[in-house]
Design a protein around this motif. Structure first.
Motif, PDB file in Angstrom:
ATOM      1  N   THR A  56       0.840  -1.198   0.000  1.00  0.00           N
ATOM      2  CA  THR A  56       0.000   0.000   0.000  1.00  0.00           C
ATOM      3  C   THR A  56       0.877   1.250   0.000  1.00  0.00           C
ATOM      4  N   ASP A 158      -0.113  -3.125 -10.444  1.00  0.00           N
ATOM      5  CA  ASP A 158      -0.270  -3.714  -9.109  1.00  0.00           C
ATOM      6  C   ASP A 158      -0.051  -5.224  -9.254  1.00  0.00           C
ATOM      7  N   HIS A 161      -0.057  -9.773  -6.437  1.00  0.00           N
ATOM      8  CA  HIS A 161      -0.311 -11.211  -6.463  1.00  0.00           C
ATOM      9  C   HIS A 161       0.733 -11.965  -7.277  1.00  0.00           C
ATOM     10  N   LYS A 188       0.513 -13.696   0.846  1.00  0.00           N
ATOM     11  CA  LYS A 188       0.966 -13.598  -0.550  1.00  0.00           C
ATOM     12  C   LYS A 188       2.028 -14.665  -0.846  1.00  0.00           C
TER      13      LYS A 188
HETATM   14  C1  LIG Z   1      -2.376  -7.362  -0.773  1.00  0.00           C
HETATM   15  C2  LIG Z   1      -2.658  -6.381  -1.839  1.00  0.00           C
HETATM   16  C3  LIG Z   1      -2.309  -5.023  -1.742  1.00  0.00           C
HETATM   17  C4  LIG Z   1      -1.774  -4.417  -0.491  1.00  0.00           C
HETATM   18  O1  LIG Z   1      -0.680  -5.080  -0.001  1.00  0.00           O
HETATM   19  P1  LIG Z   1      -0.126  -4.759   1.462  1.00  0.00           P
HETATM   20  O2  LIG Z   1       1.289  -5.257   1.378  1.00  0.00           O
HETATM   21  O3  LIG Z   1      -0.963  -5.544   2.414  1.00  0.00           O
HETATM   22  O4  LIG Z   1      -0.221  -3.313   1.689  1.00  0.00           O
HETATM   23  C5  LIG Z   1      -2.527  -4.205  -2.829  1.00  0.00           C
HETATM   24  N1  LIG Z   1      -3.088  -4.670  -3.956  1.00  0.00           N
HETATM   25  C6  LIG Z   1      -3.455  -5.959  -4.083  1.00  0.00           C
HETATM   26  C7  LIG Z   1      -4.043  -6.416  -5.373  1.00  0.00           C
HETATM   27  C8  LIG Z   1      -3.273  -6.848  -3.025  1.00  0.00           C
HETATM   28  O5  LIG Z   1      -3.684  -8.117  -3.138  1.00  0.00           O
END
Ligand SMILES: *Cc1c(COP(=O)(O)O)cnc(C)c1O
Length: 384
Positions: A56, A158, A161, A188
């Motif tokens: 984040t 992003d 995953h 993750k």
């Molecule tokens: C987990 C996740 C985040 C945020 O990850 P954090 O490390 O928990 O802040 C952002 N985008 C996606 C798609 C996620 O699955």
């Protein structure tokens, strides 16, 4: 039997790596962070990797480094964790969404193209598009790059995953997006408990990201605006944050990284097995594409019209049987906070149709075939 939907794997080597840091001179900002960054960059084919406190935080400073400010515009997908959209609001920008492709469950290139044409006509194109590699399947990065060049927007991928995923013969995290972001949250692929990484091939973006990670403060001679006053000297040259990861976490991440490819292989085997065992008219399964290899963070089935029971009933039945089913994700635009920004159910029909039928079933490297058979037989019974 209790089967979680995901489970981290911590080896003796991982524990030793963390304990070694605890016994060393540095708990934070020691040698494990650059070592983790170098190894991650190499594994993902990127020139630079910058480790931060979580994904984040990574998304936040990525938009700042890409110069998105109040009045800017960011587009992402409704089917993602809320952080993919929240980052835009953090920098005061407006956010909008592009519907998903029902087959890949990633941002639809057709929808994106149509929306870009309309945006150009109305005079407000996005500054940054945030596609999501949902479940670990790379989005259509080549087509996104072509559209980005045509309409002059930047790509913030992003890839939370998609640690270890592959696309067009290369690793995800290089070659197409301006910046890619990965998450090391405990559920993750690779974990540091909490943690995130940014990859980029752009030297200037990497420099800005490093600065924003540490308060906007620098000690680097070539970045100082004034003459150094001595060995203690530092300057704040921008407004940044404390978004650092610790050396303990980086040591854990580095140790985990050596098992990344083996884990992807195991997840692939289990996903292929789910495909075989659940391949019937009652379930719409994740797609597998020739030109990309998913990291298989999630395995999501959608119940088809051939299923009598509702999604809520099937979900409750799985939980009752001790199976850690989950739903990824409630479409971002339908959350109360986003409804207050003017979005509503009905805006993105493919995302909503997907959400109404989706169930994430367990998938993690240590999952046994016996556990998987139990998930399959329970799901078959409930959807019978
Ligand atoms: C987990 C996740 C985040 C945020 O990850 P954090 O490390 O928990 O802040 C952002 N985008 C996606 C798609 C996620 O699955």
């Amino acid at each position: 039997m209790h089967i979680p939907y995901s489970r981290q794997e911590i080896s003796e080597a991982d524990i030793t790596a963390v304990v070694d840091v605890l016994k060393s001179d540095f708990l934070t900002q020691g040698p494990a962070i650059p070592a983790f960054e170098r190894a991650f960059a190499e594994a993902h084919g990127a020139r630079h990797a910058i480790a931060v406190a979580n994904a984040t935080a990574a998304l936040h400073i990525a938009l700042m480094a890409l110069d998105v400010k109040a009045g800017g515009l960011v587009w992402t997908c409704p089917i993602s964790f809320v952080a993919s959209a929240n980052c835009a609001l953090y920098v005061g920008a407006d956010v909008d969404f592009v519907d998903i492709d029902p087959v890949t469950r990633n941002m639809s290139i057709e929808e994106l193209r149509t929306k870009l044409q309309a945006a150009k006509a109305s005079g407000r194109l996005p500054d940054v598009v945030v596609p999501v590699d949902f479940s670990g399947l790379a989005c259509d990065l080549k087509e996104l790059r072509e559209l980005a060049d045509l309409y002059s927007f930047r790509i913030l991928e992003d890839a939370s995953h998609a640690t270890g995923a592959r696309y067009l013969d290369g690793p995800v995290g290089s070659g197409f997006a301006d910046i890619s972001v990965f998450s090391f949250h405990a559920v993750k692929i690779v974990t540091t408990a909490e943690g995130g990484m940014l990859t980029t091939d752009d030297d200037e973006l990497a420099r800005r990201l490093r600065l924003l990670r540490t308060h906007g403060v620098t000690r680097e001679a070539d970045q100082l605006e004034r003459q150094s006053e001595g060995g203690w000297y530092y300057e704040q040259v921008a407004l940044g944050f404390n978004y650092r990861i610790t050396d303990m976490q980086a040591a854990l991440g580095l140790s985990q990284l050596s098992r990344m490819d083996a884990w992807r292989g195991r997840r692939q085997t289990l996903a292929d097995r789910y495909d075989r065992l659940l391949g019937n008219e009652r379930f719409k399964l994740p797609v597998q594409l020739q030109d990309r290899a998913s990291s298989w963070h999630l395995y999501v089935v959608e119940l088809t019209d051939a299923v009598q029971a509702t999604r809520a009933e099937v979900f409750a039945g799985l939980r009752e049987a001790g199976i850690g089913a989950n739903v990824h994700y409630i479409p971002i635009h339908t959350h109360p906070h986003y409804e207050r920004l003017g979005f509503k159910r009905g805006d993105y029909p493919n995302s909503e149709r997907y959400y109404d039928r989706a169930i994430t079933i367990p998938l993690f490297p240590a999952m046994t075939e016996t556990q998987q058979d139990f998930v399959v037989s329970t799901l078959n019974r409930l959807a019978g």
